[in-house]
Design a protein around this motif. Structure first.
Motif, PDB file in Angstrom:
ATOM      1  N   GLU A  99       0.783  -1.289  -0.006  1.00 21.71           N
ATOM      2  CA  GLU A  99       0.139  -0.050  -0.153  1.00 21.71           C
ATOM      3  C   GLU A  99       1.099   1.249   0.176  1.00 21.71           C
ATOM      4  OE1 GLU A  99      -3.367   0.442  -0.424  1.00 21.71           O
ATOM      5  OE2 GLU A  99      -3.409  -1.736  -0.392  1.00 21.71           O
ATOM      6  N   LEU A 100       2.096   1.044   0.465  1.00 18.76           N
ATOM      7  CA  LEU A 100       3.140   2.270   0.447  1.00 18.76           C
ATOM      8  C   LEU A 100       4.376   1.748  -0.134  1.00 18.76           C
ATOM      9  CD1 LEU A 100       2.825   3.531   4.242  1.00 18.76           C
ATOM     10  CD2 LEU A 100       2.130   4.705   2.302  1.00 18.76           C
ATOM     11  N   SER A 101       4.728   2.394  -1.325  1.00 18.38           N
ATOM     12  CA  SER A 101       5.736   2.179  -2.055  1.00 18.38           C
ATOM     13  C   SER A 101       7.163   2.539  -1.269  1.00 18.38           C
ATOM     14  CB  SER A 101       5.609   2.581  -3.487  1.00 18.38           C
ATOM     15  OG  SER A 101       5.742   3.852  -3.476  1.00 18.38           O
ATOM     16  N   LEU A 102       8.140   2.163  -1.759  1.00 22.24           N
ATOM     17  CA  LEU A 102       9.469   2.643  -1.448  1.00 22.24           C
ATOM     18  C   LEU A 102       9.654   4.123  -1.771  1.00 22.24           C
ATOM     19  CD1 LEU A 102      12.262   2.226  -0.036  1.00 22.24           C
ATOM     20  CD2 LEU A 102      13.106   1.475  -2.122  1.00 22.24           C
ATOM     21  N   GLY A 103       9.087   4.658  -2.802  1.00 19.88           N
ATOM     22  CA  GLY A 103       9.271   6.048  -3.482  1.00 19.88           C
ATOM     23  C   GLY A 103       8.548   6.722  -2.326  1.00 19.88           C
ATOM     24  N   GLU A 104       7.187   6.227  -2.115  1.00 19.96           N
ATOM     25  CA  GLU A 104       6.246   7.274  -1.115  1.00 19.96           C
ATOM     26  C   GLU A 104       7.060   7.131   0.290  1.00 19.96           C
ATOM     27  OE1 GLU A 104       1.940   6.407  -2.609  1.00 19.96           O
ATOM     28  OE2 GLU A 104       2.861   4.529  -1.584  1.00 19.96           O
TER      29      GLU A 104
END
Length: 250
Positions: A99-104
C-alpha cells in the motif's frame, strides 16, 4: 434512469461496532489512558452481544495498541497511552502489503527530515549541536568497523536533529519511517561493492547539514537534507517513482 450511483452496502460485524465505539470514546477523551473498560460480562450486557464477540473486539483494540486486555480479567481492559509502536506497526503493515511504495516512503522521509532540519536550525541548543557532532564522529569511526555501527551513528544524528525540532510528532514519524525504509534497503546497502565510498559520501552530506544547522540557516539545512536523501536512496527507488522525489528538489 439517471441519478446518483450508490456503492454496495458493507455488512458490519458486531465486534467492529464495539471497536468503533471504544475508539471514539478514547479519541474524544471520554476514556483516558489508565482507565479501564467494563468487564467482559458488563460489555456483553451493554452491547447485547456474545462473549466471543466482545473478546474479538478486545483482540482488535489490543492489536491496535489502544488497550491491554487479559481474558477473564474482572477489572476490564486497560486503556493504553499513545505509543509510536502502534503507528510503526500500521505503517510497516501498509508497506508490506504494497500500500506504501518505497518511493512514497522515501519522499515522506525527505519531507520529514527537511522540516526537522529547518526547525533545528532555529531552535537547537549547544548541547544538541554537541550530540550531532558526536554522532558524525561516530560515523567516521564506524567506516572501518562495519555498516551496522555506521547505521547506528547515522540514526543517532537524525534523532538529535529530530529532538532539536521540539516537535514530538516529527520525532515519532521520523523514527517510524526511517526504520521502515532502512528495513527495506539495508541489506542492499550492506552488500554494496562501494559501501565504504557510500558511507564517506554520507558523512560529507551530514557535515554540510550540521554546518547549516549550526549557522542557523534553516532553508539551507532543509534543502541539503532533501538532496542528501535523494542522492542516498535514488538508486533503490524504481525508475517510475523517481520523478516524485525530484519534485521535492525543485
Amino acid at each position: 434512469m439517471s441519478g446518483p450511483r450508490f456503492e454496495p452496502v458493507r455488512t458490519v460485524r458486531a465486534y467492529e461496532r464495539i471497536v468503533e465505539q471504544v475508539e471514539e470514546a478514547i479519541e474524544s477523551g471520554a476514556l483516558c489512558p489508565g482507565e479501564r473498560l467494563p468487564s467482559e460480562r458488563d460489555l456483553m450486557v451493554q452491547f447485547s452481544v456474545s462473549r466471543s464477540t466482545v473478546r474479538e473486539a478486545l483482540r482488535v483494540l489490543q492489536a491496535r495498541g489502544l488497550v491491554r486486555s487479559r481474558p477473564g480479567d474482572p477489572h476490564g481492559a486497560e486503556v493504553q497511552p499513545f505509543s509510536p509502536a502502534a503507528l510503526h506497526k500500521s505503517m510497516t503493515t501498509l508497506a508490506r502489503v504494497d500500500e506504501l511504495s518505497l518511493g512514497e516512503l522515501v519522499q515522506f522521509r525527505m519531507v520529514l527530515d527537511a522540516s526537522a532540519n529547518l526547525l533545528a536550525a532555529r531552535l537547537r541548543t549547544d548541547e544538541q549541536l554537541a550530540e550531532m557532532d558526536a554522532a558524525i564522529a561516530g560515523m567516521r569511526a564506524a567506516v572501518e568497523v562495519g555498516y551496522d555501527a555506521f547505521s547506528a551513528a547515522d540514526i543517532a544524528f537524525h534523532d538529535a536533529v529530530a529532538r532539536a525540532s521540539r516537535n514530538k510528532l516529527i520525532q515519532i514519524c521520523t523514527d517510524v519511517v526511517r526504520s521502515i525504509v532502512l528495513g527495506l534497503v539495508s541489506g542492499k546497502i550492506a552488500a554494496a561493492a562501494d559501501r565504504e565510498a557510500l558511507m564517506r559520501q554520507s558523512i560529507a552530506h551530514h557535515e554540510e547539514v550540521l554546518a547549516a544547522v549550526r549557522a542557523g540557516d534553516g532553508p539551507l539545512a532543509a534543502r541539503l537534507s532533501r538532496q542528501t536523501m535523494y542522492d542516498y536512496y535514488l538508486g533503490y527507488v524504481p525508475v517510475d517513482e523517481r520523478p516524485a522525489l525530484r519534485a521535492l528538489l525543485e
